[in-house]
Design an enzyme around this catalytic site. Structure first.
Site, short mmCIF file in Angstrom:
data_model
loop_
_atom_site.label_atom_id
_atom_site.label_comp_id
_atom_site.label_asym_id
_atom_site.label_seq_id
_atom_site.Cartn_x
_atom_site.Cartn_y
_atom_site.Cartn_z
N SER A 128 0.82 -1.21 0.00
CA SER A 128 0.00 0.00 0.00
C SER A 128 0.85 1.25 0.00
O SER A 128 1.92 1.28 0.59
CB SER A 128 -0.92 0.03 1.21
OG SER A 128 -1.61 1.27 1.23
N LYS A 182 -4.49 -6.64 3.92
CA LYS A 182 -4.50 -5.54 2.94
C LYS A 182 -5.95 -5.19 2.56
O LYS A 182 -6.29 -4.03 2.36
CB LYS A 182 -3.70 -5.94 1.69
CG LYS A 182 -3.78 -4.93 0.54
CD LYS A 182 -3.17 -3.60 0.90
CE LYS A 182 -2.97 -2.56 -0.17
NZ LYS A 182 -3.71 -2.47 -1.35
N HIS A 185 -7.27 -3.14 5.29
CA HIS A 185 -6.65 -1.81 5.15
C HIS A 185 -7.44 -0.99 4.13
O HIS A 185 -7.78 0.17 4.36
CB HIS A 185 -5.19 -1.96 4.71
CG HIS A 185 -4.59 -0.71 4.17
ND1 HIS A 185 -4.86 -0.24 2.89
CD2 HIS A 185 -3.76 0.21 4.72
CE1 HIS A 185 -4.22 0.89 2.70
NE2 HIS A 185 -3.54 1.19 3.79
N ASN A 186 -7.72 -1.59 2.98
CA ASN A 186 -8.43 -0.85 1.93
C ASN A 186 -9.85 -0.50 2.37
O ASN A 186 -10.35 0.58 2.05
CB ASN A 186 -8.47 -1.66 0.64
CG ASN A 186 -7.14 -1.61 -0.09
OD1 ASN A 186 -6.10 -1.43 0.54
ND2 ASN A 186 -7.17 -1.78 -1.39
N GLU A 189 -9.59 2.36 4.52
CA GLU A 189 -9.32 3.52 3.65
C GLU A 189 -10.64 4.07 3.06
O GLU A 189 -10.86 5.28 3.06
CB GLU A 189 -8.38 3.03 2.54
CG GLU A 189 -7.97 4.05 1.52
CD GLU A 189 -7.12 3.38 0.42
OE1 GLU A 189 -6.15 2.67 0.74
OE2 GLU A 189 -7.45 3.56 -0.77
P1 NBP Z 1 -2.40 -2.57 -13.23
O1 NBP Z 1 -3.27 -3.14 -12.21
O2 NBP Z 1 -2.94 -1.56 -14.18
O3 NBP Z 1 -1.78 -3.79 -14.08
C1 NBP Z 1 -0.93 -3.52 -15.16
C2 NBP Z 1 0.03 -4.67 -15.39
O4 NBP Z 1 -0.71 -5.88 -15.60
C3 NBP Z 1 0.84 -4.42 -16.64
O5 NBP Z 1 2.12 -4.94 -16.44
C4 NBP Z 1 0.07 -5.20 -17.69
O6 NBP Z 1 0.86 -5.59 -18.78
C5 NBP Z 1 -0.33 -6.41 -16.88
N1 NBP Z 1 -1.41 -7.16 -17.53
C6 NBP Z 1 -2.70 -6.85 -17.74
BR1 NBP Z 1 -3.49 -5.26 -17.26
N2 NBP Z 1 -3.39 -7.80 -18.36
C7 NBP Z 1 -2.49 -8.78 -18.57
C8 NBP Z 1 -2.58 -10.04 -19.18
N3 NBP Z 1 -3.74 -10.50 -19.66
N4 NBP Z 1 -1.48 -10.79 -19.27
C9 NBP Z 1 -0.31 -10.33 -18.77
N5 NBP Z 1 -0.14 -9.14 -18.17
C10 NBP Z 1 -1.23 -8.37 -18.07
O7 NBP Z 1 -1.04 -1.97 -12.60
P2 NBP Z 1 -0.77 -1.23 -11.21
O8 NBP Z 1 -1.71 -0.12 -10.99
O9 NBP Z 1 0.69 -0.98 -11.20
O10 NBP Z 1 -1.11 -2.35 -10.12
C11 NBP Z 1 -0.44 -3.59 -10.04
C12 NBP Z 1 -1.09 -4.39 -8.93
O11 NBP Z 1 -0.90 -3.69 -7.70
C13 NBP Z 1 -2.60 -4.57 -9.09
O12 NBP Z 1 -2.99 -5.79 -8.56
C14 NBP Z 1 -3.17 -3.44 -8.26
O13 NBP Z 1 -4.47 -3.73 -7.80
C15 NBP Z 1 -2.17 -3.39 -7.11
N6 NBP Z 1 -2.06 -2.08 -6.47
C16 NBP Z 1 -2.15 -0.93 -7.19
C17 NBP Z 1 -2.02 0.29 -6.54
C18 NBP Z 1 -2.10 1.59 -7.30
O14 NBP Z 1 -2.12 2.64 -6.66
N7 NBP Z 1 -2.10 1.57 -8.63
C19 NBP Z 1 -1.78 0.32 -5.16
C20 NBP Z 1 -1.66 -0.88 -4.46
C21 NBP Z 1 -1.80 -2.08 -5.13
P3 NBP Z 1 0.83 -4.74 -20.15
O15 NBP Z 1 1.77 -3.58 -19.94
O16 NBP Z 1 1.32 -5.68 -21.17
O17 NBP Z 1 -0.58 -4.30 -20.38
#
Ligand code: NBP
Length: 481
Positions: A128, A182, A185-186, A189
């Site tokens: 987080s 987590k 936590h959410n 939030e």
């Molecule tokens: P995203 O949740 O937007 O995921 C993007 C990633 O997933 C990219 O690397 C993308 O590859 C890959 N991906 C997808 Br979408 N579909 C795919 C598929 N069918 N096969 C293979 N790869 C695939 O990214 P994020 O916001 O960085 O979050 C990552 C994780 O962390 C998630 O589970 C999210 O819930 C969690 N999280 C996010 C935050 C936040 O603030 N964003 C905070 C805490 C936790 P590509 O580039 O090829 O499309």
């Protein structure tokens, strides 16, 4: 030269975690489904670092030292399973897969068990702090196969936020415990954010404060017991002006999005029969906000009378601050109470004090008063409910009058305060030795022969009454929840 850890998924979280690891001297390999993202990353944000890129999973796995650590930072759900399936034939016994996305804890339970069967150690970890946290130090909540913890611990504890010299990362528990915590936590939030939004509406619509005045109030709140990341960023939001010099916040459409973790928390509370009313209301508040067009039509059909506030503004602002604090304490009390039940039900063996410490820094709900939660569990590790701790008893007593005044203000001015008021209902219900459920049991027995217990008989002994004189003597099966 092999690298210490590999990360798959170069979106916002993955990229920033990799840079954070690199800053702490760890050598990292990266892979992404769309491989052009790997090159882009290496040529921009990761230029000049020790990060190495791979264009195939084989090349990626080959670059890792053993036991290999592969961290997934990809979209939660099927994508995680697809990567696991592809990685299994490439990895060796004792290697570790870490899922750092927002996965549902039941998926993590399943993955921990199935990977253990093929000799791989799985960790499901909450991360987080969003983009900034990932880059500079998130809160990290790992759970899963404890055999993997000692290997990943130095990396995770180094890159996590640090508060008073302690990392905001510790082992949470077996199976899906990390993702479960987590999820809570959410949920908290969601609750904290909705509480702040209700205070905002009462202060702006109710008391007529403009953005600059709101900024001043939140700035003051952030110096005291309400001090927290969410109050801090809200202070900044009120100060932010659009291109025309007017407050940007007023130009943002009032429909909230959600990704599901708040809903999961509320569903889990219902499954476990735990009153998690504040978070539940926060989820529903987002749902109601999303019905924008319907609300606009309803506002014309059911117009409000718009009473005008006529009291002392300074006193009312103080009362709203009290309500915000008291309701927030209720939310944490409900959240920790739910975790207590889940720990028992799912065998997670959670350490509540450690969880409070992990949330003190890096994450979205970080706040001063998590120290008081830690102290409460230090004093009584098996505390039934935080509301029974001395600190909470005193805090609720102090805020009680202002909180009631705030809920009444909402009622008078026809401003909805679902979290302020549901928290108050919980507080009043929780400290009621007698609730009207005796009548409810009578009703259930009347129409469905569901039976009831009597106050003058031992617990567990059930009675049925033929209320109309026309029913039979057969009763239905008794169950709770
Ligand atoms: P995203 O949740 O937007 O995921 C993007 C990633 O997933 C990219 O690397 C993308 O590859 C890959 N991906 C997808 Br979408 N579909 C795919 C598929 N069918 N096969 C293979 N790869 C695939 O990214 P994020 O916001 O960085 O979050 C990552 C994780 O962390 C998630 O589970 C999210 O819930 C969690 N999280 C996010 C935050 C936040 O603030 N964003 C905070 C805490 C936790 P590509 O580039 O090829 O499309």
């Amino acid at each position: 030269m092999k690298v210490q850890i590999g990360l798959i998924g170069l979106a916002v979280m993955g990229q920033n975690l990799v840079l954070n690891m690199n800053d702490h001297g760890f050598k990292v390999a990266v892979f992404n489904r769309t491989t052009s993202v790997v090159d882009e990353f290496l040529n921009t944000a990761a230029k000049g670092t020790n990060v190495v890129g791979a264009h195939s999973l084989e090349e990626f796995v080959e670059s890792l030292q053993t036991p290999r650590i592969v961290m997934l930072m990809v979209k939660a759900g099927d994508v995680v399973d697809q990567y696991i399936d592809k990685l299994i034939p490439l990895l060796s016994k004792g290697d570790i897969i870490v899922d750092g996305g927002n996965s549902l804890y039941t998926d993590t339970n399943r993955r921990t068990a199935s990977l253990s069967e093929v000799g791989l150690n799985f960790i499901g970890t909450g991360v987080s702090g969003g983009e900034e946290g990932a880059r500079t130090g998130p809160s990290i909540m790992p759970g899963g196969n404890p055999a993997a913890w000692e290997t990943v611990k130095p990396i995770f504890q180094a890159i996590s936020a640090q508060v008073d010299g302690e990392p905001c990362c510790n082992w949470v528990g077996d199976k899906g415990a990390g993702h479960y915590v987590k999820m809570i936590h959410n949920g908290i939030e969601y609750g904290d954010m909705q509480l702040i939004c209700e205070a905002y509406q009462l202060l702006s619509e109710g008391l007529g404060l403009n953005a600059d005045e709101l900024h001043a109030v939140f700035n003051e709140w952030n110096q005291g017991e309400l001090s927290s990341y969410l109050i801090e960023i809200t202070t900044g939001i009120f100060a932010h002006k659009d291109a025309d010099g007017s407050p940007l916040v007023e130009k943002i459409l009032d429909t909230a999005g959600q990704k599901g973790t708040g809903k999961w928390t509320a569903i889990n509370a219902l499954d476990l029969g735990m009153p998690l009313t504040l978070i539940g209301e926060a989820v529903f508040a987002r749902c109601l906000s999303a019905q924008k067009e319907e609300r606009v039509r309803a506002s014309e059909r059911l117009p409000k009378e718009y009473a005008v506030f006529s009291g002392d503004k300074a006193i009312m602002i103080q009362a709203i601050g009290d309500a915000l604090y008291a309701a927030k304490l209720i939310s944490y009390a409900q959240g920790f109470r739910l975790m207590r039940e889940a720990s028992k039900e799912y065998g997670f063996e959670l350490n509540y004090g450690d969880i409070a410490l992990m949330w003190r820094g890096g994450c979205i709900i970080r706040s001063q008063f998590l120290n008081s939660i830690k102290q409460a569990y230090n004093k009584t590790p098996d505390l039934e409910n935080l509301l029974l701790d001395d600190f909470f008893v005193a805090a609720m007593k102090k805020a009680n009058a202002g909180w009631r005044k705030t809920v009444m203000l909402g009622i008078e001015l026809e401003i909805a305060t679902p979290t302020f008021s549901s928290a108050l209902a919980y507080f009043d219900g929780y400290r009621s030795a007698k609730l009207p459920a005796n009548l409810l049991q009578a009703q259930r027995d009347y129409f469905g022969a569901h039976t009831y217990e009597r106050i003058d008989q031992p617990r567990g002994k059930f009675f049925h009454t033929d209320w109309t004189g026309q029913g039979g003597i057969v009763s239905a099966t008794t169950y709770t929840v």
